[in-house]
Design a protein around this motif. Structure first.
Motif, PDB file in Angstrom:
ATOM      1  N   THR A 169       0.778  -1.034   0.106  1.00 33.69           N
ATOM      2  CA  THR A 169      -0.031  -0.071   0.084  1.00 33.69           C
ATOM      3  C   THR A 169       0.794   1.253  -0.133  1.00 33.69           C
ATOM      4  OG1 THR A 169      -1.648  -1.320   1.157  1.00 33.69           O
ATOM      5  CG2 THR A 169      -1.879   1.079   1.491  1.00 33.69           C
ATOM      6  N   ASN A 170       1.847   1.374   0.816  1.00 34.34           N
ATOM      7  CA  ASN A 170       2.807   2.322   1.027  1.00 34.34           C
ATOM      8  C   ASN A 170       3.332   2.662  -0.439  1.00 34.34           C
ATOM      9  OD1 ASN A 170       5.937   3.205   1.631  1.00 34.34           O
ATOM     10  ND2 ASN A 170       4.275   4.505   2.775  1.00 34.34           N
ATOM     11  N   ALA A 248      -4.198  -2.079   9.910  1.00 35.44           N
ATOM     12  CA  ALA A 248      -4.917  -2.801   8.871  1.00 35.44           C
ATOM     13  C   ALA A 248      -5.858  -2.033   8.228  1.00 35.44           C
ATOM     14  CB  ALA A 248      -5.250  -4.186   9.394  1.00 35.44           C
ATOM     15  N   LEU A 249      -6.808  -1.588   9.124  1.00 36.97           N
ATOM     16  CA  LEU A 249      -7.834  -0.710   8.405  1.00 36.97           C
ATOM     17  C   LEU A 249      -7.551   0.463   8.089  1.00 36.97           C
ATOM     18  CD1 LEU A 249     -10.672  -1.603  11.194  1.00 36.97           C
ATOM     19  CD2 LEU A 249     -10.412  -2.676   9.065  1.00 36.97           C
ATOM     20  N   GLY A 250      -6.440   1.053   8.249  1.00 39.80           N
ATOM     21  CA  GLY A 250      -5.996   2.349   7.958  1.00 39.80           C
ATOM     22  C   GLY A 250      -5.165   1.937   6.633  1.00 39.80           C
ATOM     23  N   GLY A 251      -4.667   0.889   6.547  1.00 39.97           N
ATOM     24  CA  GLY A 251      -4.205   0.580   5.198  1.00 39.97           C
ATOM     25  C   GLY A 251      -5.196   0.258   3.993  1.00 39.97           C
ATOM     26  N   LEU A 252      -6.494  -0.281   4.502  1.00 40.72           N
ATOM     27  CA  LEU A 252      -7.522  -0.338   3.532  1.00 40.72           C
ATOM     28  C   LEU A 252      -8.181   0.979   3.073  1.00 40.72           C
ATOM     29  CD1 LEU A 252      -9.092  -3.497   5.313  1.00 40.72           C
ATOM     30  CD2 LEU A 252      -8.291  -3.368   2.764  1.00 40.72           C
ATOM     31  N   GLU A 253      -8.139   1.976   4.156  1.00 37.58           N
ATOM     32  CA  GLU A 253      -8.436   3.293   4.010  1.00 37.58           C
ATOM     33  C   GLU A 253      -7.846   3.779   2.774  1.00 37.58           C
ATOM     34  OE1 GLU A 253     -11.236   5.440   4.928  1.00 37.58           O
ATOM     35  OE2 GLU A 253     -12.085   3.454   5.470  1.00 37.58           O
ATOM     36  N   ILE A 254      -6.404   3.720   2.768  1.00 38.56           N
ATOM     37  CA  ILE A 254      -5.529   4.490   1.917  1.00 38.56           C
ATOM     38  C   ILE A 254      -5.746   3.693   0.497  1.00 38.56           C
ATOM     39  CG2 ILE A 254      -3.084   4.388   1.145  1.00 38.56           C
ATOM     40  CD1 ILE A 254      -3.537   6.367   3.159  1.00 38.56           C
ATOM     41  N   THR A 271      -3.906  10.374   0.510  1.00 41.92           N
ATOM     42  CA  THR A 271      -3.699  10.606   1.752  1.00 41.92           C
ATOM     43  C   THR A 271      -5.020  10.509   2.550  1.00 41.92           C
ATOM     44  OG1 THR A 271      -3.544  12.766   2.011  1.00 41.92           O
ATOM     45  CG2 THR A 271      -1.552  11.765   1.731  1.00 41.92           C
ATOM     46  N   LEU A 272      -5.237  10.088   3.740  1.00 36.62           N
ATOM     47  CA  LEU A 272      -6.262  10.523   4.643  1.00 36.62           C
ATOM     48  C   LEU A 272      -6.494  11.711   5.330  1.00 36.62           C
ATOM     49  CD1 LEU A 272      -6.239   6.780   6.498  1.00 36.62           C
ATOM     50  CD2 LEU A 272      -7.125   7.713   4.215  1.00 36.62           C
ATOM     51  N   ARG A 274      -7.390  14.676   8.243  1.00 32.74           N
ATOM     52  CA  ARG A 274      -7.235  14.407   9.713  1.00 32.74           C
ATOM     53  C   ARG A 274      -8.724  13.781  10.216  1.00 32.74           C
ATOM     54  NH1 ARG A 274      -4.636  15.769  14.170  1.00 32.74           N
ATOM     55  NH2 ARG A 274      -5.681  16.398  15.913  1.00 32.74           N
ATOM     56  N   ARG A 275      -9.788  14.218   9.472  1.00 32.26           N
ATOM     57  CA  ARG A 275     -11.108  14.128  10.004  1.00 32.26           C
ATOM     58  C   ARG A 275     -11.371  12.376   9.723  1.00 32.26           C
ATOM     59  NH1 ARG A 275     -16.717  16.558   7.606  1.00 32.26           N
ATOM     60  NH2 ARG A 275     -18.119  15.059   8.794  1.00 32.26           N
ATOM     61  N   ARG A 276     -10.648  11.920   8.793  1.00 32.35           N
ATOM     62  CA  ARG A 276     -10.966  10.680   8.462  1.00 32.35           C
ATOM     63  C   ARG A 276     -10.007   9.645   9.448  1.00 32.35           C
ATOM     64  NH1 ARG A 276     -15.070   7.822   6.138  1.00 32.35           N
ATOM     65  NH2 ARG A 276     -14.214   5.543   5.190  1.00 32.35           N
ATOM     66  N   LYS A 277      -9.033  10.196   9.793  1.00 35.81           N
ATOM     67  CA  LYS A 277      -8.060   9.498  10.764  1.00 35.81           C
ATOM     68  C   LYS A 277      -8.722   9.414  12.074  1.00 35.81           C
ATOM     69  CE  LYS A 277      -3.435  10.772   8.439  1.00 35.81           C
ATOM     70  NZ  LYS A 277      -2.091  11.286   8.765  1.00 35.81           N
ATOM     71  N   LEU A 278      -9.373  10.426  12.406  1.00 40.93           N
ATOM     72  CA  LEU A 278      -9.921  10.403  13.885  1.00 40.93           C
ATOM     73  C   LEU A 278     -10.958   9.346  13.598  1.00 40.93           C
ATOM     74  CD1 LEU A 278      -9.738  14.463  14.307  1.00 40.93           C
ATOM     75  CD2 LEU A 278      -8.634  12.746  15.677  1.00 40.93           C
ATOM     76  N   TRP A 279     -11.797   9.770  12.576  1.00 41.24           N
ATOM     77  CA  TRP A 279     -12.939   8.498  12.347  1.00 41.24           C
ATOM     78  C   TRP A 279     -12.548   7.069  12.724  1.00 41.24           C
ATOM     79  CZ3 TRP A 279     -13.589   4.607   9.081  1.00 41.24           C
ATOM     80  CH2 TRP A 279     -14.854   3.967   8.950  1.00 41.24           C
ATOM     81  N   LEU A 280     -11.349   6.743  12.153  1.00 33.74           N
ATOM     82  CA  LEU A 280     -10.850   5.410  11.941  1.00 33.74           C
ATOM     83  C   LEU A 280     -10.567   5.244  13.498  1.00 33.74           C
ATOM     84  CD1 LEU A 280      -9.890   3.104  10.519  1.00 33.74           C
ATOM     85  CD2 LEU A 280      -7.713   4.132   9.924  1.00 33.74           C
ATOM     86  N   MET A 281      -9.845   6.149  14.144  1.00 34.11           N
ATOM     87  CA  MET A 281      -9.405   5.896  15.714  1.00 34.11           C
ATOM     88  C   MET A 281     -10.300   5.605  16.461  1.00 34.11           C
ATOM     89  SD  MET A 281      -6.054   8.292  16.228  1.00 34.11           S
ATOM     90  CE  MET A 281      -6.782   9.715  15.598  1.00 34.11           C
ATOM     91  N   ALA A 282     -11.512   6.431  16.272  1.00 37.36           N
ATOM     92  CA  ALA A 282     -12.609   6.260  16.961  1.00 37.36           C
ATOM     93  C   ALA A 282     -13.363   4.956  16.722  1.00 37.36           C
ATOM     94  CB  ALA A 282     -13.849   7.150  16.813  1.00 37.36           C
TER      95      ALA A 282
END
Length: 299
Positions: A169-170, A248-254, A271-272, A274-282
């Protein structure tokens, strides 16, 4: 003569490196018990320093290889009874190695990955690229599992699938940057030929229909590997599952972000927000479950 470095000081320096150079480490720390944080930071410090030694800014390829050789020599002292490594990060890592009975192989593979970077800038086949990932990515996941107390083959295979998927993914996220800044192409030559996309077109930054089809194929490969590894989440305890799910889910989001750009990763790096990253963490904090899978990791 300088006073000997204490274990506490060595771990403090590792954690300082982790928290100041890796934004995800602070998030990861939320899901780790206090007893594991120093050991995760010592493993991270080793990985980061190894990558820094192999980075293009560290000198010529010959100089970088010499640095990596010296680093390996110092690492091996961590596994010799009565010996003491010289580097601050390795002083901490030696304590982690002893406490968790970690083998040398994953660390040696990570050093070898950086040696490969000095010699290889093109990959002929997808199989060649996967062999590189066996050195550059998979050892990290196996070390994490060992810190969590797991050494079984089944979990390792699932972890390998996720780690390889993250590495790929990277690569697909950074096709343009890798080529123009590092002179590297991770797209397998056999795949570029299959989709009739040339290096000269890549040099011109042309996101042609052939290029988009090529990236779509590679994205699907990475997504398949993520799903193959997702059963790992069900085999981990809650805090462990959250930390693994975050990556893992962060990679799928990318991968989804690459799709939303219609596979054009050349005009702008996906890239993701900041809002999407916060959603993912939640999401991970509340319910760290995998999306519906298609294939299980191989047994």
């Amino acid at each position: 003569m300088a006073a000997p470095i204490s274990i506490e000081q060595a771990f403090d320096d590792c954690e300082r490196l982790a928290t100041t150079h890796y934004e995800n480490f602070s998030v990861l720390s939320w899901f780790l018990p206090d007893r594991l944080r120093p050991h995760f930071s010592s493993v991270y410090a080793f990985c980061r320093h190894t990558d820094d030694l192999g980075d293009e800014g560290a000198g010529s390829p010959q100089e970088r290889l010499a640095y990596l050789d010296a680093w390996e020599t110092d690492l091996r002292r961590c596994f010799v009874v009565g010996d003491q490594p010289e580097h601050l990060y390795l002083i901490a890592l030696r304590e982690t190695i002893q406490r968790f009975n970690l083998p040398a192989e994953p660390f040696l593979r990570l050093i070898e990955a950086n040696r490969i970077d000095q010699r290889v800038r093109r990959y002929a086949t997808y199989a060649d690229l996967l062999r590189y990932c066996e050195h550059s990515a998979n050892p990290v996941g196996r070390l994490v599992l060992m810190l969590y107390g797991y050494r079984d083959f089944e979990r390792q295979r699932c972890s390998d699938a996720i780690c390889t998927a993250l590495q790929l993914t990277n690569f697909w996220q950074d096709v343009g940057r890798d080529y123009h800044e590092r002179g590297r192409i991770y797209l397998p030559a056999e795949d570029m030929a299959r989709f009739d996309y040339s290096e000269s077109a890549l040099a011109r930054g042309e996101a042609t229909p052939a290029f988009r089809a090529l990236i779509a194929s590679e994205v699907e490969r990475a997504r398949t590997l993520f799903y193959e590894g997702m059963p790992l989440l069900a085999r981990l305890r809650a805090f462990q599952r959250r930390s693994v799910a975050l990556f893992a889910l962060g990679g799928l989001e990318i991968l989804a972000a690459i799709e939303r750009r219609n596979y054009d990763v050349l005009s702008r790096r996906p890239t993701l927000s900041r809002r999407r990253k916060l959603w993912l963490m939640a999401r991970v904090a509340v319910a760290p479950v995998a999306p519906p899978g298609r294939r299980r990791c191989k047994q």
